[in-house]
Scaffold this motif. Structure first.
Motif, PDB file in Angstrom:
ATOM      1  N   GLU A  35     -47.170 103.699  -7.773  1.00 15.95           N
ATOM      2  CA  GLU A  35     -48.519 104.933  -7.826  1.00 15.95           C
ATOM      3  C   GLU A  35     -48.461 105.246  -9.293  1.00 15.95           C
ATOM      4  O   GLU A  35     -47.559 105.544 -10.116  1.00 15.95           O
ATOM      5  CB  GLU A  35     -48.188 106.014  -7.040  1.00 15.95           C
ATOM      6  CG  GLU A  35     -48.284 105.510  -5.330  1.00 15.95           C
ATOM      7  CD  GLU A  35     -49.884 105.431  -5.093  1.00 15.95           C
ATOM      8  OE1 GLU A  35     -50.712 105.963  -5.390  1.00 15.95           O
ATOM      9  OE2 GLU A  35     -50.038 104.321  -4.253  1.00 15.95           O
ATOM     10  N   PRO A  36     -49.803 105.441  -9.860  1.00 10.81           N
ATOM     11  CA  PRO A  36     -49.807 106.025 -11.057  1.00 10.81           C
ATOM     12  C   PRO A  36     -49.573 107.610 -10.980  1.00 10.81           C
ATOM     13  O   PRO A  36     -49.454 108.405 -10.043  1.00 10.81           O
ATOM     14  CB  PRO A  36     -51.321 106.340 -11.582  1.00 10.81           C
ATOM     15  CG  PRO A  36     -52.172 105.811  -9.995  1.00 10.81           C
ATOM     16  CD  PRO A  36     -51.026 105.071  -9.011  1.00 10.81           C
ATOM     17  N   MET A  37     -48.872 108.020 -12.203  1.00  7.36           N
ATOM     18  CA  MET A  37     -48.437 109.305 -12.103  1.00  7.36           C
ATOM     19  C   MET A  37     -49.223 110.214 -12.365  1.00  7.36           C
ATOM     20  O   MET A  37     -50.385 109.873 -13.124  1.00  7.36           O
ATOM     21  CB  MET A  37     -47.124 109.368 -13.231  1.00  7.36           C
ATOM     22  CG  MET A  37     -46.036 108.611 -12.837  1.00  7.36           C
ATOM     23  SD  MET A  37     -44.522 108.614 -14.166  1.00  7.36           S
ATOM     24  CE  MET A  37     -44.115 110.218 -13.700  1.00  7.36           C
ATOM     25  N   ARG A  38     -49.294 111.408 -11.815  1.00  5.71           N
ATOM     26  CA  ARG A  38     -50.338 112.564 -12.010  1.00  5.71           C
ATOM     27  C   ARG A  38     -49.734 113.737 -12.461  1.00  5.71           C
ATOM     28  O   ARG A  38     -48.465 113.792 -12.621  1.00  5.71           O
ATOM     29  CB  ARG A  38     -50.959 112.724 -10.958  1.00  5.71           C
ATOM     30  CG  ARG A  38     -51.487 111.376 -10.164  1.00  5.71           C
ATOM     31  CD  ARG A  38     -52.653 111.707  -9.114  1.00  5.71           C
ATOM     32  NE  ARG A  38     -53.210 110.687  -8.024  1.00  5.71           N
ATOM     33  CZ  ARG A  38     -53.584 109.557  -8.512  1.00  5.71           C
ATOM     34  NH1 ARG A  38     -53.479 109.218  -9.655  1.00  5.71           N
ATOM     35  NH2 ARG A  38     -53.987 108.496  -7.642  1.00  5.71           N
ATOM     36  N   GLY A  39     -50.642 114.580 -13.165  1.00  7.69           N
ATOM     37  CA  GLY A  39     -50.069 115.980 -13.636  1.00  7.69           C
ATOM     38  C   GLY A  39     -49.838 115.891 -14.954  1.00  7.69           C
ATOM     39  O   GLY A  39     -50.087 115.128 -15.881  1.00  7.69           O
ATOM     40  N   GLU A  72     -33.109 115.062 -18.427  1.00  2.00           N
ATOM     41  CA  GLU A  72     -33.806 114.126 -17.339  1.00  2.00           C
ATOM     42  C   GLU A  72     -35.387 114.277 -17.500  1.00  2.00           C
ATOM     43  O   GLU A  72     -35.837 115.215 -17.853  1.00  2.00           O
ATOM     44  CB  GLU A  72     -33.518 114.985 -15.947  1.00  2.00           C
ATOM     45  CG  GLU A  72     -32.053 114.503 -15.688  1.00  2.00           C
ATOM     46  CD  GLU A  72     -31.482 113.165 -15.379  1.00  2.00           C
ATOM     47  OE1 GLU A  72     -32.261 112.663 -14.617  1.00  2.00           O
ATOM     48  OE2 GLU A  72     -30.668 112.957 -16.032  1.00  2.00           O
ATOM     49  N   ILE A  73     -35.948 113.112 -17.050  1.00  4.45           N
ATOM     50  CA  ILE A  73     -37.355 112.686 -17.262  1.00  4.45           C
ATOM     51  C   ILE A  73     -37.909 112.229 -15.973  1.00  4.45           C
ATOM     52  O   ILE A  73     -37.051 111.489 -15.350  1.00  4.45           O
ATOM     53  CB  ILE A  73     -37.623 111.687 -18.425  1.00  4.45           C
ATOM     54  CG1 ILE A  73     -37.256 112.361 -19.646  1.00  4.45           C
ATOM     55  CG2 ILE A  73     -39.119 111.232 -18.479  1.00  4.45           C
ATOM     56  CD1 ILE A  73     -37.274 111.262 -20.823  1.00  4.45           C
ATOM     57  N   GLU A  74     -38.967 112.817 -15.595  1.00  5.95           N
ATOM     58  CA  GLU A  74     -39.425 112.316 -14.173  1.00  5.95           C
ATOM     59  C   GLU A  74     -40.240 110.838 -14.396  1.00  5.95           C
ATOM     60  O   GLU A  74     -41.043 110.794 -15.487  1.00  5.95           O
ATOM     61  CB  GLU A  74     -40.530 113.270 -13.604  1.00  5.95           C
ATOM     62  CG  GLU A  74     -41.005 112.884 -12.315  1.00  5.95           C
ATOM     63  CD  GLU A  74     -42.363 113.738 -11.902  1.00  5.95           C
ATOM     64  OE1 GLU A  74     -43.146 113.191 -11.217  1.00  5.95           O
ATOM     65  OE2 GLU A  74     -42.329 114.947 -12.299  1.00  5.95           O
ATOM     66  N   THR A  75     -39.760 109.877 -13.850  1.00  7.11           N
ATOM     67  CA  THR A  75     -40.565 108.696 -13.919  1.00  7.11           C
ATOM     68  C   THR A  75     -41.087 108.173 -12.765  1.00  7.11           C
ATOM     69  O   THR A  75     -40.914 108.864 -11.655  1.00  7.11           O
ATOM     70  CB  THR A  75     -39.099 107.421 -14.293  1.00  7.11           C
ATOM     71  OG1 THR A  75     -38.591 107.214 -13.188  1.00  7.11           O
ATOM     72  CG2 THR A  75     -38.374 107.780 -15.497  1.00  7.11           C
ATOM     73  N   GLN A  76     -41.725 106.909 -12.608  1.00  8.71           N
ATOM     74  CA  GLN A  76     -42.317 106.415 -11.358  1.00  8.71           C
ATOM     75  C   GLN A  76     -41.185 106.071 -10.302  1.00  8.71           C
ATOM     76  O   GLN A  76     -41.594 106.200  -9.029  1.00  8.71           O
ATOM     77  CB  GLN A  76     -43.066 105.255 -11.584  1.00  8.71           C
ATOM     78  CG  GLN A  76     -44.311 105.438 -12.560  1.00  8.71           C
ATOM     79  CD  GLN A  76     -45.222 104.355 -12.617  1.00  8.71           C
ATOM     80  OE1 GLN A  76     -44.767 103.141 -12.450  1.00  8.71           O
ATOM     81  NE2 GLN A  76     -46.339 104.661 -12.796  1.00  8.71           N
ATOM     82  N   ARG A  77     -40.051 105.914 -10.786  1.00  8.13           N
ATOM     83  CA  ARG A  77     -39.015 105.601  -9.851  1.00  8.13           C
ATOM     84  C   ARG A  77     -37.899 106.711  -9.425  1.00  8.13           C
ATOM     85  O   ARG A  77     -36.880 106.541  -9.120  1.00  8.13           O
ATOM     86  CB  ARG A  77     -38.312 104.216 -10.139  1.00  8.13           C
ATOM     87  CG  ARG A  77     -39.091 103.351 -10.278  1.00  8.13           C
ATOM     88  CD  ARG A  77     -38.446 101.945 -10.615  1.00  8.13           C
ATOM     89  NE  ARG A  77     -39.173 100.659 -10.255  1.00  8.13           N
ATOM     90  CZ  ARG A  77     -40.152 100.206 -11.233  1.00  8.13           C
ATOM     91  NH1 ARG A  77     -40.368 101.107 -11.997  1.00  8.13           N
ATOM     92  NH2 ARG A  77     -40.840  99.227 -10.889  1.00  8.13           N
ATOM     93  N   GLY A  78     -38.307 107.700 -10.004  1.00 11.87           N
ATOM     94  CA  GLY A  78     -37.490 108.922  -9.837  1.00 11.87           C
ATOM     95  C   GLY A  78     -37.029 109.657 -11.180  1.00 11.87           C
ATOM     96  O   GLY A  78     -37.716 109.462 -12.293  1.00 11.87           O
TER      97      GLY A  78
END
Length: 110
Positions: A35-39, A72-78
């Motif tokens: 899913e594309p990341m939003r925000g 820590e960085i938010e990625t598409q997989r967590g």
């Protein structure tokens, strides 16, 4: 096939079934995509976003990993550490926080 009402109706029905089959196949293929990341990008980078603003530039990938590798960085997989996100890249030079953000956001959208 005869060019009559029955033949045209059959062709239309066949085309409709083929279209439905294509749509189902496309939906299956899309289900495997991330899913594309939003925000806000700053939210995905967490505390690292603010830290990048105060860092001295120019800087390199290796310097960033040494200083902030555990962030820590938010990625598409967590979530992943900065070190994990930058691992597949070569050591490069960044002239500003915006350069680093742009690179990181490009990597986490893969």
């Amino acid at each position: 096939m005869a060019d009559d009402k029955q033949g045209r109706d059959k062709q239309a029905d066949d085309e409709e079934r083929r279209q439905q089959k294509r749509e189902v196949e496309e939906a299956r293929n899309r289900a495997d995509e991330d899913e594309p990341m939003r925000g806000d990008p700053g939210e995905r980078l967490g505390d690292l976003d603010e830290v990048l603003e105060t860092h001295d530039y120019p800087t390199t990938t290796d310097e960033l990993v040494e200083a902030y590798g555990d962030y820590e960085i938010e990625t598409q997989r967590g979530e992943a550490s900065l070190e994990e996100v930058l691992a597949p890249t070569d050591n490069q030079t960044y002239d500003s926080a915006d350069d680093v953000r742009s690179r990181l956001l490009g990597l986490i959208h893969r």
